[in-house]
Design an enzyme around this catalytic site. Structure first.
Site, PDB file in Angstrom:
ATOM      1  N   HIS A  71       0.866  -1.299   0.102  1.00 23.86           N
ATOM      2  CA  HIS A  71       0.122  -0.049  -0.083  1.00 23.86           C
ATOM      3  C   HIS A  71       0.914   1.073  -0.073  1.00 23.86           C
ATOM      4  O   HIS A  71       1.788   1.616   0.761  1.00 23.86           O
ATOM      5  CB  HIS A  71      -0.987  -0.030   1.157  1.00 23.86           C
ATOM      6  CG  HIS A  71      -1.799   1.281   1.080  1.00 23.86           C
ATOM      7  ND1 HIS A  71      -2.902   1.217   0.375  1.00 23.86           N
ATOM      8  CD2 HIS A  71      -1.798   2.226   2.072  1.00 23.86           C
ATOM      9  CE1 HIS A  71      -3.474   2.474   0.729  1.00 23.86           C
ATOM     10  NE2 HIS A  71      -2.982   3.052   1.770  1.00 23.86           N
ATOM     11  N   ASP A  82       0.557   5.380  -0.208  1.00 18.05           N
ATOM     12  CA  ASP A  82      -0.377   6.480  -0.365  1.00 18.05           C
ATOM     13  C   ASP A  82       0.276   7.638  -1.584  1.00 18.05           C
ATOM     14  O   ASP A  82       1.666   7.692  -1.332  1.00 18.05           O
ATOM     15  CB  ASP A  82      -0.256   7.254   0.847  1.00 18.05           C
ATOM     16  CG  ASP A  82      -1.114   6.527   1.997  1.00 18.05           C
ATOM     17  OD1 ASP A  82      -2.179   5.916   1.842  1.00 18.05           O
ATOM     18  OD2 ASP A  82      -0.725   6.494   3.313  1.00 18.05           O
ATOM     19  N   ASP A  94      -8.117   1.645   2.443  1.00 20.60           N
ATOM     20  CA  ASP A  94      -7.604   2.511   3.438  1.00 20.60           C
ATOM     21  C   ASP A  94      -8.480   3.753   3.485  1.00 20.60           C
ATOM     22  O   ASP A  94      -7.834   4.851   4.120  1.00 20.60           O
ATOM     23  CB  ASP A  94      -6.193   2.781   3.315  1.00 20.60           C
ATOM     24  CG  ASP A  94      -5.474   3.611   4.599  1.00 20.60           C
ATOM     25  OD1 ASP A  94      -5.959   3.018   5.610  1.00 20.60           O
ATOM     26  OD2 ASP A  94      -4.625   4.498   4.308  1.00 20.60           O
ATOM     27  N   HIS A 120      -7.376   9.462  -1.041  1.00 18.65           N
ATOM     28  CA  HIS A 120      -8.067   9.557   0.392  1.00 18.65           C
ATOM     29  C   HIS A 120      -6.996  10.123   1.510  1.00 18.65           C
ATOM     30  O   HIS A 120      -7.631   9.955   2.746  1.00 18.65           O
ATOM     31  CB  HIS A 120      -8.222   7.972   0.600  1.00 18.65           C
ATOM     32  CG  HIS A 120      -7.024   7.226   0.857  1.00 18.65           C
ATOM     33  ND1 HIS A 120      -6.617   6.361   0.072  1.00 18.65           N
ATOM     34  CD2 HIS A 120      -6.278   7.045   2.078  1.00 18.65           C
ATOM     35  CE1 HIS A 120      -5.515   5.551   0.473  1.00 18.65           C
ATOM     36  NE2 HIS A 120      -5.430   6.045   1.492  1.00 18.65           N
TER      37      HIS A 120
END
Length: 746
Positions: free
Chosen positions: A108, A110, A220, A430
């Site tokens: 993951h 970001d 997430d 997000h």
């Protein structure tokens, strides 16, 4: 260094922090030592994680002790014998009824959070290059990769790495999942923006890899809109994976595998990995946690474990792969399989367990991070502004194409528009749109909107408008035209701004007469009533006969009225009445008000930018209230009651007594003395000077408006214009809040 904040990881980076390499070592990698070391790590993890009531925990402990005692010479032969002993333990297998855990490598990353976009590009390259090396070494290893924007970055900046990724996609080890441009916020974007996330994501997958994702992947994000199942299924995704709802503070979500049903009844098979993480270390502890926390035991025997360093990237390591290899089928531990794909997992559950699963209808609400709906308001404003602007530009582009009779001549404009969509969709990530990134990210995103996206769209819009007007003038053999455009699907009769330079209308009067049926505003603009067909345009035709709007000052209140509605507004902006005249329906309930300005304390348990706790509702304070703080401060309960009745009588006649009731009555009923409630640092804004600069801004006949200012502290104000237009049922509120009171929101 990004991601290493001052006094805490998620704090802003420390510009004065330096790291120095003080020592470097060169060593020879010993495969036998490494293998035995991994054996011991896994045995210890099993011994610590399995309940101590199980004999298997002690067997693992004694086996580890036996290996340690056997390490005397550290010769290759001795290490191999000890490794064989450990392997024998790991090969004592489970029964066929054990929970089956599908382990997928994941990384993951970001797109922005504690680092800007530029750093994420490098994170992707480093992380995925490492995974390619692991895939070449471990043929059964599979890696699930989401977020198309990151793949597009790697294609642009690291083309040779992207070629390697495409090869691994063909060998079914690198698994593109998700099918959205980024892992976007799940609530704030418009429905059309959600659609474009899927549209452009799947388009990239088909073009670059020759496949479409069937798994919607959003692990997430801070909550999930009920419209997402319908959009995902329409985009070809009937499965959904996330885990964020496990962060709920109060009500723990009751399922891990279930059917999520959206607004229209569309369902997607949904799975929350029970380990409550997308970054497991592949230990026995996480494997056993997957089993113990699986809430759908008896309904399904399958679950997912996502392993690999995440958030800032990195992904799985060789240690994780070796650990999971040893945990594949060990007595006392759930079965762990590597290989396959998330799609295969969902298909297996769908085939075997779908009829046993429960359903959840509507929004997936996260009971945490609720502060992200007010943080960084400017970015949220730009997001909505650009969503509207994109709609307008696409509408105009369609009109241009219909005028020309073909689309090919607009390939450049369509390409430019897609580029803008990509940038805007990236900014819906997000941690960007919610406002939960570091300051550097917010500054850069605002610049992207202000210097790139909005100017580009504005230029394109102006160019398309010019083309349409010129084409219309050529067709009707006139020098110039003033056109009205309507991008909505129904005919509209409304008030519009009229360019003062325009004299081309369908009125038989000259320009001077024409302006008599219009209205000149206090800022110099001119407005007029006109109409336009749905999804089209027409020459500006000023309508001379219409039902007018008016504003009347009655005591300390203002009445805005047209043929449809009648609104009563007090001098501090409170709407005490909103009447729909045809049915005599009152929209404001008895003893209630609308447009009540309120201040709340904002002191969360965790992170200021992320959270607002439910107890903030207990701090509600109405700023539209006249309060004499000299009376309130340090007075007795009896004196407070007397003050309440005095103030109530004073404002009963003006219709403002409701404000006093809302603010003072709860204090009286709770028997809390004001000296305990108010303090010298707070009363200055809890007792505002209201009704400052109240004035009638526009008097009709097309628009009536009242403006006012509320001062909520020495340097904090709320400015608002309330307006009503002729023949419109809509009461408009144009509000600007300048709140400089720390840890509050309005």
């Amino acid at each position: 260094m990004f991601g290493a904040g001052m006094n805490g990881m998620i704090n802003p980076p420390n510009p004065e922090q330096y790291y120095a390499i003080r020592r470097a070592e060169v060593a020879v990698f010993d495969v036998d030592v490494y293998s035995l070391l991994m054996d011991l790590r896994v045995l210890l993890s099993i011994a610590k994680s399995i309940p101590q009531t199980s004999h298997r925990a002690f067997e693992a402990l004694y086996k580890a002790n036996e290996i340690i005692n056997g390490c005397t010479t550290f010769s290759s032969e001795q290490l191999q014998v000890l490794h064989k002993s450990a392997t024998d333990f790991f090969q004592e297998t489970n029964g066929s009824a054990q929970l089956k855990i599908h382990a997928f490598g994941h990384c993951h990353i970001d797109c922005a959070w504690l680092w800007p976009y530029s750093e994420t590009i490098r994170k992707c390259a480093r992380s995925w290059a490492s995974q390619i090396l692991l895939m070449k070494k471990y043929s059964s290893y599979v890696f699930a990769c989401s977020q198309v924007q990151q793949l597009a970055w790697v294609k642009e900046h690291y083309p040779s790495l992207f070629d390697d990724i495409k090869e691994m996609v063909k060998s079914k080890q690198f698994l593109p999942v998700g099918g959205t441009w980024v892992e976007m916020d799940g609530n704030i974007p418009s429905g059309e923006a959600f659609v474009r996330q899927f549209l452009y994501g799947q388009e990239f997958f088909r073009k670059e890899f020759g496949l479409s994702s069937t798994v919607f992947w959003l692990p997430d994000t801070f909550g999930y809109s009920a419209q997402l199942p319908q959009i995902a299924v329409q985009a070809g995704m009937k499965y959904f994976l996330t885990q964020k709802i496990s962060w709920n503070l109060t009500n723990k979500f009751p399922h891990n595998t279930f059917m999520w049903e959206g607004l229209d009844g569309t369902s997607v098979l949904t799975h929350f990995p029970p380990a409550d993480t997308y970054g497991s270390d592949g230990s026995a502890a996480d494997v056993l946690k997957t089993e113990s926390q699986f809430k759908d035991k008896g309904r399904s025997r399958s679950a997912i474990l996502l392993f690999g360093h995440g958030d800032g990237g990195g992904g799985p390591t060789e240690d994780m792969l070796e650990s999971l290899k040893r945990l594949g089928d060990v007595d006392g531990i759930p079965k762990v399989t590597q290989g396959g794909s998330p799609q295969a997992f969902f298909q297996e559950v769908e085939d075997k367990d779908k009829s046993n699963l429960c359903a959840w209808k509507g929004e997936l609400y996260l009971e945490l991070h609720r502060g992200t709906y007010t943080t960084q308001a400017q970015i949220k404003k730009y997001n909505r502004q650009v969503e509207f602007l994109l709609h307008q530009v696409e509408f105009l582009l369609s009109l241009c194409a219909s005028q020309q009779g073909y689309v090919k001549g607009f390939s450049k404009e369509m390409s430019d528009l897609k580029t803008v969509w990509h940038k805007m969709l990236l900014n819906q990530f997000h941690d960007v749109l919610p406002g939960s990134s570091i300051e550097k990210v917010h500054v850069e995103v605002k610049e992207i909107y202000e210097k790139d996206i909005i100017p580009s769209l504005t230029l394109l819009q102006d160019d398309l408008l010019r083309r349409i007007v010129n084409k219309h003038s050529e067709k009707h053999n006139i020098e110039s035209s003033c056109l009205v455009f309507n991008s909505l699907a129904w005919e509209r009769r409304e008030v519009v701004n009229v360019p003062l330079s325009s004299s081309q209308t369908h009125s038989s009067h000259d320009k001077t007469d024409e302006l008599k049926s219009a209205q000149k505003l206090s800022n110099g603009d001119v407005i007029a009533m006109t109409q336009c067909p749905g999804v089209g345009y027409a020459e500006l035709a000023v309508i001379e006969e219409y039902d007018k709007v008016s504003v009347t000052e009655v005591g300390s209140t203002f009445v805005l009225e047209n043929a449809i509605v009648k609104a009563t507004v007090t001098s501090d902006g409170v709407v005490s009445s909103l009447l729909y005249k045809k049915t005599r329906r009152e929209a404001v309930a008895p003893s209630s008000v609308a447009n009540q300005m309120v201040i709340f304390d904002d002191v969360p348990l965790f992170w200021d930018a992320w959270d607002v706790m439910e107890y903030h509702l207990e701090t509600r304070f109405c700023v539209n209230v006249y309060i004499l703080y000299t009376v309130l401060l340090n007075c007795s309960h009896f004196q407070l009651c007397a003050a309440y009745h005095l103030i109530y009588k004073q404002f009963q006649a003006s219709g403002q007594a409701h404000s006093v009731s809302y603010c003072l009555l709860p204090i009286i009923q709770s028997n809390i003395f004001p000296s305990k409630l108010l303090n010298p640092t707070m009363y200055c804004f809890r007792c505002p000077l209201l009704g400052e600069c109240v004035s009638i801004q526009e008097r009709g006949p097309l628009r009536a408006a009242v403006s006012f200012t509320l001062r909520i502290s020495k340097d904090s104000t709320i400015n608002q214009v309330i307006s009503l237009e002729a023949e419109s049922p809509i009461l408009h509120f144009d509000t600007q809040v300048n709140n400089n009171i720390v840890q509050t929101f309005t």
